[in-house]
Design a protein around this motif. Structure first.
Motif, PDB file in Angstrom:
ATOM      1  N   ASP A   1       0.860  -1.181   0.000  1.00 35.59           N
ATOM      2  CA  ASP A   1       0.000   0.000   0.000  1.00 35.59           C
ATOM      3  C   ASP A   1       0.898   1.234   0.000  1.00 35.59           C
ATOM      4  N   PRO A   2       0.810   2.107  -0.998  1.00 41.47           N
ATOM      5  CA  PRO A   2       1.744   3.238  -1.077  1.00 41.47           C
ATOM      6  C   PRO A   2       1.558   4.278   0.016  1.00 41.47           C
ATOM      7  N   ASN A   3       0.364   4.371   0.589  1.00 44.26           N
ATOM      8  CA  ASN A   3       0.119   5.376   1.624  1.00 44.26           C
ATOM      9  C   ASN A   3       0.386   4.837   3.026  1.00 44.26           C
ATOM     10  N   THR A   4      -0.287   3.773   3.369  1.00 42.93           N
ATOM     11  CA  THR A   4      -0.235   3.270   4.742  1.00 42.93           C
ATOM     12  C   THR A   4       0.641   2.038   4.891  1.00 42.93           C
ATOM     13  N   GLY A   5       1.290   1.620   3.818  1.00 38.63           N
ATOM     14  CA  GLY A   5       2.103   0.416   3.868  1.00 38.63           C
ATOM     15  C   GLY A   5       3.498   0.630   3.314  1.00 38.63           C
ATOM     16  N   LEU A   6       4.003  -0.394   2.627  1.00 38.56           N
ATOM     17  CA  LEU A   6       5.388  -0.396   2.157  1.00 38.56           C
ATOM     18  C   LEU A   6       5.491  -0.226   0.642  1.00 38.56           C
ATOM     19  N   GLY A   7       4.457   0.320   0.036  1.00 42.98           N
ATOM     20  CA  GLY A   7       4.429   0.425  -1.416  1.00 42.98           C
ATOM     21  C   GLY A   7       5.531   1.280  -2.007  1.00 42.98           C
ATOM     22  N   ARG A   8       6.042   2.259  -1.246  1.00 46.92           N
ATOM     23  CA  ARG A   8       7.118   3.122  -1.747  1.00 46.92           C
ATOM     24  C   ARG A   8       8.497   2.657  -1.280  1.00 46.92           C
ATOM     25  N   TRP A   9       8.546   1.531  -0.578  1.00 45.07           N
ATOM     26  CA  TRP A   9       9.810   1.013  -0.066  1.00 45.07           C
ATOM     27  C   TRP A   9      10.377  -0.037  -1.022  1.00 45.07           C
ATOM     28  N   SER A  10      11.679   0.024  -1.248  1.00 45.99           N
ATOM     29  CA  SER A  10      12.356  -1.042  -1.982  1.00 45.99           C
ATOM     30  C   SER A  10      12.697  -2.170  -1.008  1.00 45.99           C
ATOM     31  N   GLU A  11      13.121  -3.304  -1.539  1.00 51.80           N
ATOM     32  CA  GLU A  11      13.562  -4.390  -0.664  1.00 51.80           C
ATOM     33  C   GLU A  11      14.763  -3.945   0.167  1.00 51.80           C
ATOM     34  N   ALA A  12      15.646  -3.149  -0.428  1.00 53.19           N
ATOM     35  CA  ALA A  12      16.807  -2.644   0.313  1.00 53.19           C
ATOM     36  C   ALA A  12      16.369  -1.731   1.459  1.00 53.19           C
ATOM     37  N   ASP A  13      15.316  -0.931   1.233  1.00 53.41           N
ATOM     38  CA  ASP A  13      14.779  -0.082   2.301  1.00 53.41           C
ATOM     39  C   ASP A  13      14.307  -0.929   3.483  1.00 53.41           C
ATOM     40  N   MET A  14      13.619  -2.020   3.174  1.00 55.82           N
ATOM     41  CA  MET A  14      13.099  -2.886   4.235  1.00 55.82           C
ATOM     42  C   MET A  14      14.236  -3.516   5.033  1.00 55.82           C
ATOM     43  N   VAL A  15      15.242  -4.008   4.334  1.00 56.83           N
ATOM     44  CA  VAL A  15      16.384  -4.621   5.011  1.00 56.83           C
ATOM     45  C   VAL A  15      17.075  -3.598   5.906  1.00 56.83           C
ATOM     46  N   GLN A  16      17.288  -2.399   5.393  1.00 59.48           N
ATOM     47  CA  GLN A  16      17.946  -1.355   6.178  1.00 59.48           C
ATOM     48  C   GLN A  16      17.140  -1.008   7.426  1.00 59.48           C
ATOM     49  N   PHE A  17      15.834  -0.913   7.284  1.00 65.07           N
ATOM     50  CA  PHE A  17      14.966  -0.577   8.410  1.00 65.07           C
ATOM     51  C   PHE A  17      15.055  -1.636   9.504  1.00 65.07           C
ATOM     52  N   LEU A  18      14.992  -2.901   9.120  1.00 64.20           N
ATOM     53  CA  LEU A  18      15.020  -3.985  10.096  1.00 64.20           C
ATOM     54  C   LEU A  18      16.405  -4.177  10.708  1.00 64.20           C
TER      55      LEU A  18
ATOM     56  N   ARG B   1      -8.810   0.342  -0.048  1.00 63.85           N
ATOM     57  CA  ARG B   1      -8.568   0.659   1.360  1.00 63.85           C
ATOM     58  C   ARG B   1      -7.578   1.805   1.512  1.00 63.85           C
ATOM     59  N   ASP B   2      -6.564   1.821   0.662  1.00 68.18           N
ATOM     60  CA  ASP B   2      -5.442   2.742   0.835  1.00 68.18           C
ATOM     61  C   ASP B   2      -5.698   4.123   0.237  1.00 68.18           C
ATOM     62  N   GLY B   3      -6.531   4.199  -0.781  1.00 68.94           N
ATOM     63  CA  GLY B   3      -6.857   5.488  -1.377  1.00 68.94           C
ATOM     64  C   GLY B   3      -5.869   5.924  -2.451  1.00 68.94           C
ATOM     65  N   THR B   4      -6.003   7.167  -2.877  1.00 70.96           N
ATOM     66  CA  THR B   4      -5.146   7.730  -3.921  1.00 70.96           C
ATOM     67  C   THR B   4      -3.704   7.823  -3.425  1.00 70.96           C
ATOM     68  N   PRO B   5      -2.741   7.324  -4.201  1.00 72.08           N
ATOM     69  CA  PRO B   5      -1.342   7.363  -3.758  1.00 72.08           C
ATOM     70  C   PRO B   5      -0.882   8.788  -3.447  1.00 72.08           C
ATOM     71  N   TRP B   6      -0.151   8.905  -2.354  1.00 74.37           N
ATOM     72  CA  TRP B   6       0.362  10.198  -1.904  1.00 74.37           C
ATOM     73  C   TRP B   6       1.360  10.772  -2.895  1.00 74.37           C
ATOM     74  N   GLN B   7       1.291  12.083  -3.088  1.00 74.99           N
ATOM     75  CA  GLN B   7       2.285  12.805  -3.881  1.00 74.99           C
ATOM     76  C   GLN B   7       2.707  14.041  -3.098  1.00 74.99           C
ATOM     77  N   TYR B   8       3.999  14.240  -3.027  1.00 73.29           N
ATOM     78  CA  TYR B   8       4.524  15.352  -2.235  1.00 73.29           C
ATOM     79  C   TYR B   8       4.141  16.694  -2.847  1.00 73.29           C
TER      80      TYR B   8
END
Length: 446
Positions: free
Chosen positions: A246-263, A309-316
């Protein structure tokens, strides 16, 4: 007439007796274990493997208290029915699990049944641990019996009142909602995906926090076959975000590398761990191998989001809060928040998270945004080093109305669309929560 009534009652009584008999059998039956009659193995390598499985499972977070012996229990956990306390799982024979056979241990961990048939409350995440492999259960048992020091410390009874404290209905709950077989490899997926699925669904028990629950307090899904699995859930004054794409409330904008770094490090360009995830990071995810972190990321990346559920993807949308001082909450943001999070909400690299596009500012549920503003964040301890940056608690400096206004501003600025915050919601969380400790909290396993 009386004979007809008597006959009718007898026919009605028959299915009731059958149902009662089946229920009694089902509740009291002994759960089979593949480890019956198997003795514990004396193997240092197995103990080491078990210690790693305990890290994956984050056993220490619930069964230990800061400054006290590892795994001696005592942690109070609030439930809708009353408080329960984590038990002593050291190998003490009188107050811990030292008298457990391998089969006893298996039944407790994977099925929630202690010796003697006593049912464990599902605050113990056995619906997830049911997916542990036989090898990992065997290793975990070896660690707790040979790698943990026994501690004689009596367990604290639960505060759940009668008749809600009767445990036999848990057997029926298990039959309806708990998994009862180990994880099965998906033949259509590669080994990396399967390893990630195993950790997330099983020892990592990610769904315990991140999957919404039903009316019976059950997780609405236990694996990727259900759309609710890891779709985000409210828990203990925090909103555990979606782990799906989910790009808004989930990990839709995260790469796999982002997830590994976070954890691995507790932070990345999108977020910093906070709330209950701080404990999971401090005591579990940072100790996982790089291969396992990569497997988790691969699996999570495969879980589709839900646009409905997530709605329109967020844009800065670039704007300086200093140019919007006429808006309620903007002045408070500039004076109290902008020095760290920036006038344009973009944070400070990977050290201070952006509020623009943050899941807590895009989710309809506002609990996490309120909680961290009121109470601040615990210290992240990465590789033994406490973080120099932490969100301070603002409950003493700001009123409920001020917090509601500044959060309403942030949740509508820079393209955020989480919605306004009501001062009543702030007041409710203020009453039922406490400030986060500023002291580093890391629970040792030995």
């Amino acid at each position: 007439m009386n004979n007809r009534l008597s006959t009718t009652l007898r026919w009605l009584a028959l299915p009731c007796l059958v149902a009662a008999g089946f229920t009694a059998w089902y509740v009291n039956r002994e759960i089979a274990s593949p480890f019956e009659q198997q003795a514990a193995e004396q193997d240092r390598a197995l103990v080491g493997r078990g210690e790693y499985v305990a890290r994956l499972s984050d056993c220490v977070a619930c069964h230990s208290l800061p400054g006290q012996a590892p795994f001696a229990g005592g942690l109070e956990m609030a439930t809708p029915l009353g408080a329960i306390h984590a038990t002593n799982i050291t190998p003490d024979r009188d107050t811990g699990i030292g008298a457990y056979s391998l089969a006893d241990f298996d039944r407790a961990v994977r099925h929630g049944v202690a010796p003697g048939g006593r049912r464990l409350y599902p605050a113990m995440p056995y619906p997830s641990y049911a997916k542990l492999s036989d090898d990992d259960v065997r290793a975990l048992y070896a660690f707790f019996m040979q790698g943990v020091q026994p501690v004689q410390q009596a367990n604290i009874p639960s505060d759940i009142p009668w008749p809600l404290n009767m445990r036999w209905p848990i057997a029926l709950w298990n039959g309806l909602f708990a998994a009862d077989t180990p994880y099965a490899q998906q033949a259509t997926e590669d080994p990396l995906w399967n390893r990630g699925a195993y950790i997330v669904q099983g020892p990592g028990h990610c769904g315990s926090c991140h999957t919404p629950r039903g009316l019976a307090f059950n997780e609405k899904a236990l694996d990727e076959s259900g759309k609710a699995f890891l779709a985000g859930a409210l828990l203990d004054g925090w909103y555990a975000p979606s782990l799906r794409q989910d790009p808004n409330t989930g990990l839709g904008r995260w790469s796999e590398a982002d997830m590994v770094q976070f954890l691995k490090t507790g932070r990345n360009q999108h977020a910093v761990v906070y709330g209950s995830m701080t404990e999971a990071f401090n005591n579990s995810t940072q100790f996982m191998s790089d291969d396992d972190l990569g497997a988790i990321a691969r699996y999570l990346k495969s879980l589709p989001g839900d646009p409905a559920r997530d709605g329109t993807p967020w844009q800065y949308q670039a704007v300086s809060a200093a140019s919007e001082l006429d808006k309620p909450g903007a002045h408070s943001y500039v004076t109290r928040c902008a020095s760290c999070h920036g006038l344009q909400g973009q944070g400070q690299a990977e050290w201070i998270p952006p509020l623009a596009g943050a899941s807590s500012m895009l989710a309809k549920e506002n609990a996490s945004a309120i909680n961290i503003t009121l109470n601040g964040s615990q210290r992240i301890v990465a590789a033994g080093v406490p973080d120099a940056y932490r969100m301070p608690a603002l409950r003493q400096q700001m009123s409920d109305e001020e917090i509601a206004q500044v959060l309403s501003y942030v949740r509508s600025a820079w393209g955020n669309h989480g919605g306004a915050v009501d001062a009543k919601d702030v007041a409710k969380l203020r009453e039922h929560t406490d400030p986060a400790s500023s002291s580093p909290i890391v629970l040792h396993m030995r």
